[in-house]
Design a protein around this motif. Structure first.
Motif, PDB file in Angstrom:
ATOM      1  N   SER A  46       1.105  -1.359  -0.145  1.00 47.66           N
ATOM      2  CA  SER A  46       0.155  -0.083   0.233  1.00 47.66           C
ATOM      3  C   SER A  46       0.906   1.220   0.051  1.00 47.66           C
ATOM      4  CB  SER A  46      -0.734   0.138   1.186  1.00 47.66           C
ATOM      5  OG  SER A  46      -1.621   1.325   1.573  1.00 47.66           O
ATOM      6  N   ASP A  48       1.291   4.330   0.382  1.00 48.79           N
ATOM      7  CA  ASP A  48       0.637   5.646   0.843  1.00 48.79           C
ATOM      8  C   ASP A  48       1.605   5.856   2.161  1.00 48.79           C
ATOM      9  OD1 ASP A  48      -0.356   3.782   2.405  1.00 48.79           O
ATOM     10  OD2 ASP A  48      -2.530   4.442   2.398  1.00 48.79           O
ATOM     11  N   PHE A  49       2.457   5.469   2.252  1.00 45.81           N
ATOM     12  CA  PHE A  49       3.327   5.441   3.462  1.00 45.81           C
ATOM     13  C   PHE A  49       4.909   5.708   3.637  1.00 45.81           C
ATOM     14  CE2 PHE A  49       4.044   2.712   7.552  1.00 45.81           C
ATOM     15  CZ  PHE A  49       3.063   3.315   8.206  1.00 45.81           C
ATOM     16  N   GLU A  53       6.833   3.141   1.825  1.00 49.43           N
ATOM     17  CA  GLU A  53       6.491   2.761   0.496  1.00 49.43           C
ATOM     18  C   GLU A  53       5.712   3.857  -0.221  1.00 49.43           C
ATOM     19  OE1 GLU A  53       6.181  -0.588   2.261  1.00 49.43           O
ATOM     20  OE2 GLU A  53       4.540   0.638   3.535  1.00 49.43           O
ATOM     21  N   PHE A  89      -4.328  -0.863   2.251  1.00 44.96           N
ATOM     22  CA  PHE A  89      -3.626  -1.496   3.273  1.00 44.96           C
ATOM     23  C   PHE A  89      -4.697  -2.439   4.139  1.00 44.96           C
ATOM     24  CE2 PHE A  89      -2.377  -1.848   7.806  1.00 44.96           C
ATOM     25  CZ  PHE A  89      -1.208  -2.429   7.774  1.00 44.96           C
ATOM     26  N   SER A 106       4.358  -3.919   3.950  1.00 45.87           N
ATOM     27  CA  SER A 106       3.960  -2.662   3.839  1.00 45.87           C
ATOM     28  C   SER A 106       3.759  -2.013   5.410  1.00 45.87           C
ATOM     29  CB  SER A 106       2.238  -2.455   3.694  1.00 45.87           C
ATOM     30  OG  SER A 106       2.018  -2.408   2.311  1.00 45.87           O
ATOM     31  N   GLY A 107       5.208  -2.304   6.022  1.00 48.44           N
ATOM     32  CA  GLY A 107       5.350  -1.488   7.271  1.00 48.44           C
ATOM     33  C   GLY A 107       4.419  -2.314   8.243  1.00 48.44           C
ATOM     34  N   PHE A 108       4.046  -3.672   8.142  1.00 46.24           N
ATOM     35  CA  PHE A 108       3.177  -4.503   9.119  1.00 46.24           C
ATOM     36  C   PHE A 108       3.585  -4.755  10.366  1.00 46.24           C
ATOM     37  CE2 PHE A 108       0.839  -5.666   5.263  1.00 46.24           C
ATOM     38  CZ  PHE A 108      -0.619  -5.762   5.676  1.00 46.24           C
ATOM     39  N   THR A 109       3.045  -4.254  11.339  1.00 51.74           N
ATOM     40  CA  THR A 109       3.234  -4.484  12.908  1.00 51.74           C
ATOM     41  C   THR A 109       2.858  -5.729  13.227  1.00 51.74           C
ATOM     42  OG1 THR A 109       3.020  -2.013  13.192  1.00 51.74           O
ATOM     43  CG2 THR A 109       2.798  -3.585  15.083  1.00 51.74           C
ATOM     44  N   ARG A 114      -4.307 -10.612  13.541  1.00 53.61           N
ATOM     45  CA  ARG A 114      -4.014 -10.744  11.948  1.00 53.61           C
ATOM     46  C   ARG A 114      -3.700 -12.179  11.860  1.00 53.61           C
ATOM     47  NH1 ARG A 114      -0.617  -5.171  11.186  1.00 53.61           N
ATOM     48  NH2 ARG A 114      -2.603  -3.649  11.014  1.00 53.61           N
ATOM     49  N   GLN A 151      -5.251   5.525  10.086  1.00 52.75           N
ATOM     50  CA  GLN A 151      -5.542   4.736   8.917  1.00 52.75           C
ATOM     51  C   GLN A 151      -6.148   3.575   9.132  1.00 52.75           C
ATOM     52  OE1 GLN A 151      -2.230   3.337   6.454  1.00 52.75           O
ATOM     53  NE2 GLN A 151      -3.561   3.245   4.403  1.00 52.75           N
ATOM     54  N   GLY A 153      -7.723   0.054   9.764  1.00 50.55           N
ATOM     55  CA  GLY A 153      -7.073  -1.425   9.804  1.00 50.55           C
ATOM     56  C   GLY A 153      -5.641  -1.440  10.434  1.00 50.55           C
ATOM     57  N   THR A 154      -5.325  -0.219  10.809  1.00 47.91           N
ATOM     58  CA  THR A 154      -3.866  -0.228  11.164  1.00 47.91           C
ATOM     59  C   THR A 154      -3.626  -0.071  12.691  1.00 47.91           C
ATOM     60  OG1 THR A 154      -3.702   2.258  11.185  1.00 47.91           O
ATOM     61  CG2 THR A 154      -3.089   1.179   9.182  1.00 47.91           C
ATOM     62  N   THR A 155      -2.595  -0.510  13.435  1.00 48.26           N
ATOM     63  CA  THR A 155      -2.396  -0.475  14.711  1.00 48.26           C
ATOM     64  C   THR A 155      -2.519   1.089  15.264  1.00 48.26           C
ATOM     65  OG1 THR A 155      -0.047  -0.542  14.205  1.00 48.26           O
ATOM     66  CG2 THR A 155      -1.119  -2.570  14.844  1.00 48.26           C
ATOM     67  N   ASP A 192       2.919   5.136  12.253  1.00 48.93           N
ATOM     68  CA  ASP A 192       4.256   4.861  12.583  1.00 48.93           C
ATOM     69  C   ASP A 192       5.165   6.028  12.675  1.00 48.93           C
ATOM     70  OD1 ASP A 192       2.937   2.538  11.648  1.00 48.93           O
ATOM     71  OD2 ASP A 192       4.776   1.734  12.403  1.00 48.93           O
ATOM     72  N   GLU A 215       6.723  -0.956  18.606  1.00 44.46           N
ATOM     73  CA  GLU A 215       6.273  -2.045  17.729  1.00 44.46           C
ATOM     74  C   GLU A 215       7.717  -2.386  16.744  1.00 44.46           C
ATOM     75  OE1 GLU A 215       3.019  -0.265  15.236  1.00 44.46           O
ATOM     76  OE2 GLU A 215       1.785  -0.188  17.170  1.00 44.46           O
TER      77      GLU A 215
HETATM   78  N1  ARG Z   1       2.362  -0.413  10.965  1.00 46.00           N
HETATM   79  C1  ARG Z   1       1.058  -0.183  10.809  1.00 46.00           C
HETATM   80  C2  ARG Z   1       0.157  -1.582  11.065  1.00 46.00           C
HETATM   81  O1  ARG Z   1       0.736  -2.600  10.733  1.00 46.00           O
HETATM   82  C3  ARG Z   1       0.533   0.625   9.701  1.00 46.00           C
HETATM   83  C4  ARG Z   1       1.049   0.142   8.492  1.00 46.00           C
HETATM   84  C5  ARG Z   1       0.524   0.925   7.422  1.00 46.00           C
HETATM   85  N2  ARG Z   1       1.158   0.756   6.217  1.00 46.00           N
HETATM   86  C6  ARG Z   1       0.985   1.463   4.943  1.00 46.00           C
HETATM   87  N3  ARG Z   1       1.663   0.926   3.735  1.00 46.00           N
HETATM   88  N4  ARG Z   1      -0.115   2.231   4.857  1.00 46.00           N
HETATM   89  O2  ARG Z   1      -1.017  -1.405  11.328  1.00 46.00           O
END
Ligand code: ARG
Length: 254
Positions: A46, A48-49, A53, A89, A106-109, A114, A151, A153-155, A192, A215
């Motif tokens: 995604s 937008d980050f 990314e 995302f 995508s910067g997944f915490t 999940r 955002q 669905g995000t942490t 983040d 995280e």
């Molecule tokens: N780290 C956060 C999560 O896992 C946000 C990640 C959002 N990443 C993005 N590409 N928008 O929920």
């Protein structure tokens, strides 16, 4: 009696068919057999980050995460090409679970809610709060009665919801739209730290000193694709000890 036998036989056949149809994951003997298409790794992302990314003006995906995966594949024992699939995302986890993509990056915490495999972390993070310099908000405490964005669905969204006494928590499908709304429709936005800091610096805004969480970020893999996840873990371990890892962190300010 004959009918029962026929029924039993058909049931048996049905079960064995279901068995055959079950994941190729369980039959795989090497990691590469757990890819959708041999020789290609399809990545849900995604963009937008930034700096993790984002899209260049000519529509290419750039950032720390794409550079990380390009480094990681160098440690694989088979050649693979990379294909990015742009997905909102909030839909990436499902895309991984249903096998639409091979991995999510995508910067997944790490988040036990999940239902996927998380690889070893490749970078640490934490949820931070973006405000305008003239907002008068200097602490989490001062978010009482304020409208905070996160955002979908995000942490970060979860962290925003956990702040006590806010007036409202608003969700944004696109992180950049959320950032752009700070100072107009919302008072603050949570995501983040590296992303918040990057945006604040580029736009003359401010990051609150206090973080809402600490995280770590990982790559996500479909449950059952353990060979693929184990292989990625080996690659991550080697990558974290390489000079390139430090270089990429400096390049993207992470
Ligand atoms: N780290 C956060 C999560 O896992 C946000 C990640 C959002 N990443 C993005 N590409 N928008 O929920």
């Amino acid at each position: 009696m004959k009918k029962i036998i026929i029924l039993l036989v058909s049931l048996l056949m049905l079960f064995s068919l279901v068995g055959c149809g079950s994941d190729k994951a369980s039959e795989a003997t090497v990691w590469s057999e757990q890819l959708k298409t041999k020789g290609k790794i399809v990545i849900g992302i995604s963009p937008d980050f930034p700096p993790f990314e984002s899209l260049t003006t000519d529509g290419k995906i750039e950032g720390f995460d794409p550079d990380v995966i390009n480094e990681l594949i160098k440690y694989l024992d088979e050649d693979v090409e990379i294909e990015f699939a742009q997905i909102e995302f909030d839909n990436i986890v499902t895309a991984v679970q249903t096998g639409q993509v091979d991995i999510g990056l995508s910067g997944f915490t790490y988040d036990p809610d999940r239902d996927v495999i998380f690889t070893k972390p490749y970078v640490e993070s934490g949820q931070a709060i973006l405000v305008t310099k003239d907002s008068g908000i200097n602490s989490i405490e001062e978010l009482k009665g304020k409208t905070v964005g996160g955002q979908t669905g995000t942490t970060g969204y979860e962290a925003a919801e956990a702040i006590e006494g806010t007036k409202e928590v608003v969700s944004f499908v696109d992180c950049m739209v959320g950032f752009a709304s700070v100072g107009s429709t919302i008072d603050a936005f949570v995501t983040d730290y590296g992303v918040v800091k990057n945006y604040a610096d580029a736009n003359g805004m401010m990051v609150l000193d206090e973080l809402l969480s600490t995280e770590e970020m990982s790559i996500i893999v479909k449950n059952g694709n353990n060979l693929l996840a184990d292989k990625l873990n080996e690659c991550i371990e080697q990558f974290l000890n390489s000079a390139e890892y430090e270089e990429l962190r400096i390049k993207w300010g992470i």
